[in-house]
Design an enzyme around this catalytic site. Sequence first.
Site, PDB file in Angstrom:
ATOM      1  N   ASP A 143      44.653  34.732  35.568  1.00 47.98           N
ATOM      2  CA  ASP A 143      44.965  35.669  36.657  1.00 47.98           C
ATOM      3  C   ASP A 143      43.870  36.733  36.763  1.00 47.98           C
ATOM      4  O   ASP A 143      44.148  37.921  36.879  1.00 47.98           O
ATOM      5  CB  ASP A 143      46.328  36.323  36.420  1.00 47.98           C
ATOM      6  CG  ASP A 143      46.888  36.980  37.684  1.00 47.98           C
ATOM      7  OD1 ASP A 143      46.434  36.611  38.786  1.00 47.98           O
ATOM      8  OD2 ASP A 143      47.761  37.847  37.577  1.00 47.98           O
TER       9      ASP A 143
ATOM     10  N   GLY B  74      55.677  46.887  36.828  1.00 51.20           N
ATOM     11  CA  GLY B  74      55.232  45.567  37.236  1.00 51.20           C
ATOM     12  C   GLY B  74      56.403  44.644  37.494  1.00 51.20           C
ATOM     13  O   GLY B  74      57.566  45.076  37.562  1.00 51.20           O
TER      14      GLY B  74
END
Length: 669
Positions: free
Chosen positions: A136, A22
Site C-alpha cells: 500500500d 483510521g
Amino acid sequence: MDKYTGKRLDGRYEIHELIGSGGMALVYRAYDEIDDRTVAIKILKDEFLGNEEFIRRFKNESKAIAVLSHPNIVKVYDVSFGDRIQYIVEEYIDGITLKEYLDQQKEVKWKEAIHFTIQILRALQHAHEKGIVHRDIKPQNIMLLQDGTIKVTDFGIARFSRSETRTMTDKAIGSVHYIAPEQARGDLTDEKADIYSVGVMLYEMITGQLPFEADSAVSVAIMQLQADPKPPKEINPNIPDGLEEITLKAMQKNPVQRYQSAAEMLRDIEEFRRNPSIRFQYKYFIDEKPTKYIDAINTVKGTEQPVYNDNYEYEEEPVRNPKKKKKSTASLVITGIAAAFLIVAVGFGLAALLHSCSSGPQDVPLPNFVGHNYDDVKNNPAYKNFKFITETKNDSSQKAGTILGQNPKAGTVVKSNSDVTLTINAGGKMVTIPDLTNKTQDEAVSNLQQLNLTYDVLPVEDANVTKGYVQNTDPPAGTQVAEGSKVSVYVSTGSGGEKVAVPAIIDETLDAAKKDIAAAGLTVGKITTKDDTGKPKDTVIETTPLPGVQVAKGSSVSIVVSSGNKSEKSIDIFVHLPKNVTHDINLKAYLGNELQTEKTVNPSYNDVCQLTFTGTSGKKQLTIQLDGNKYQVYTLDFDAGTFKQDESYPYTENSSASESVSGPITPAD
C-alpha cells in the site's frame, strides 16, 4: 472526551490526545513515562475486537514493523494484544505526509523527487530483505520530517511474502491510483508490486500529476491494467531522459520487465545521479494483440455497470488453463465473418462459460445465522462462500444489526456461492441525526439521548470552533439511523495553544511571507538568498520547517529567497571511451567553436573520462572528438544546470587527423 484520553495504559503510557482515526484503529499522542519520550499509540477500535479479520490485519502490522529496523521506517516500541484492548506503540512522527507536501508545492524539482525516492526505496529494500511486502505504498503513507527525512508508515496490509502464498481474489487492496496491475487483477503480489507503486509516486512528483485519473475507481483500475502512461517528458520537458526511463521501467505492466528489486532500481538512480545525461536504452517486448483483463473487475448483477471495492479476502491460488485454440488459416473473408460472430458470442457467453467450466460448486449445509450480528457473519471467513442479500425489519426488542430471519432456513443443503437472504433488525424506529454543530458538548449529548441514540465524544483540535463546542458528527447531520445507533461527536479543543501550521508562503514575496508568518503566530527566523532559481528577486523558494508542518506557537520560520541573480554553474560530462582499445587517444572538447580541453586518454586504464564545464546562462553545444573525429555531441543548458546527449558516433582510428584539425568537424553526409 473519549474513553482513552487522560488515561494511562499498563501504568506506563499517559494518553494526551486523539491525533487520527483510521479504518481500524484510533491513533493517540501519548507520553511514555518509563522511557521519557512522546509516542504514538494505535488502539484497535472496540467494534473490531471480535472481528478476526481486523485483528489479523492489526497483528500483521505489528509483526511487520517489529522485525524492521531502519531509519526510513517508523519504529515500533511495544505491542499489547489483550482481550479488552489491543494496541501498538510506535515512534511519534512530527511532520506531514508526502501527499500534503505535494498538494502544497506547485512544483517538485526532479532532484528533490530523487531524494525522496531513494529513501523510500532504501526502506523497502530493508523490508523486502525481511520478506515483507508493504502493498500500500502511496504518498499518504509516507511521512516527511522537517529535515527532509522520509518515514514509511502503515504496514496494516503488509504480508510476509515467503510465508504466505495466498492471493487476493476480486477485491484489490491498496489505493487504486498506485496499485500494480497484478494487484488490481488479484494475482500473486510480491516485492515488484511495491516497485510499481514507487514508480507511480515518482511519476507524480516529476510531472505534477498522476499517470491515470478517471471519474471512478474502477476506471482507474482498468487503466492500470490496460493503458500506457503519457511519457513524463511530454508533461515536463525538463525531465532528463534517464529519469524518464527509470520511472517508466518501474511502471511496466509486466512484472518481469519491471525492476526486480529495490536494490536494482537504486543502482540505476545512483548511476543517474552521477551522470544525469545517461541513457539506459531499455527495450520491452510489445504484444500486438489487445490486452484483455477480467479478473478483479466485476459487474453489478443485471447491469453493465462495473463496481470496485478496496476491501479484500484471500483464496487459494486458482488453477489456470494454459491451453489455447489455434485459428484456421482458410479463406480470410470467411474467417473474418466467422470471427465477428464468434467475438459477439464470446462477449455474451464468457462469464457463463467460465462459470460452467470451473470445478463444480460443493453441496454444503446452511448454518443458522438467526440471532447473530450481521457484521460478524459478513466478515467471518467461514461464510465467504455465501452471497448475502439483506432486507431490514424493525424490532425494538432486539439489538440493531441482529439477524431476525434467513431464507433458506438453517440446515438446508445448498450449493456453495448460493444466495442467502438475511433479515436484519434496524433497531426500532428510524430517527434523523440533528445538526449539533456549534452546540456545547452537554447540549449535544442531551439531544442525542432524547432520540435514544448512543454516543462517543472525541476531542479534535480546531482553531475555528470554540473550545468545548461540537465541530461535527459521524454520521453527519440529516442521516437516517435506527434508534440505539452510535454517533461520534467531535468536540473542539480549540487551537490548543500549543501548535500552529507553518503557512504556505512558497512563491510569495518576502514582505507578504513575513505578514503571513506573523498572522499565524510565528516569528521570522534566518533569511538567506539563493542564486539562479528562475524566480524574481525576494521570492520565497524554501522554508524551514516545511509549509503545513505543525510547530509550537511563537516558533521561528527560516526563509530562503531568490536573489534574482544567475550563478556560474558547473556541468560534469562523463565520456565513455571506446572498448577494446588499448592505445593512447587524443581527446578534444569544443564548447561552440572554442577548444576547452585537450588531453591524452587510454581506455585500457580508465574507460570513463570526466570533463567539467562552467557557464552562467544559455545553451551551448559541446563536441567531443577522439583522434580528430567527432565522437559525441551534447547540449549544455547552463540555465537549468543540465545537459543532454544529441549524437553519438563510432570511434574511428585516425591518429593523423588530430594534428590537422583546428576546430569541430562536421561528419560527411
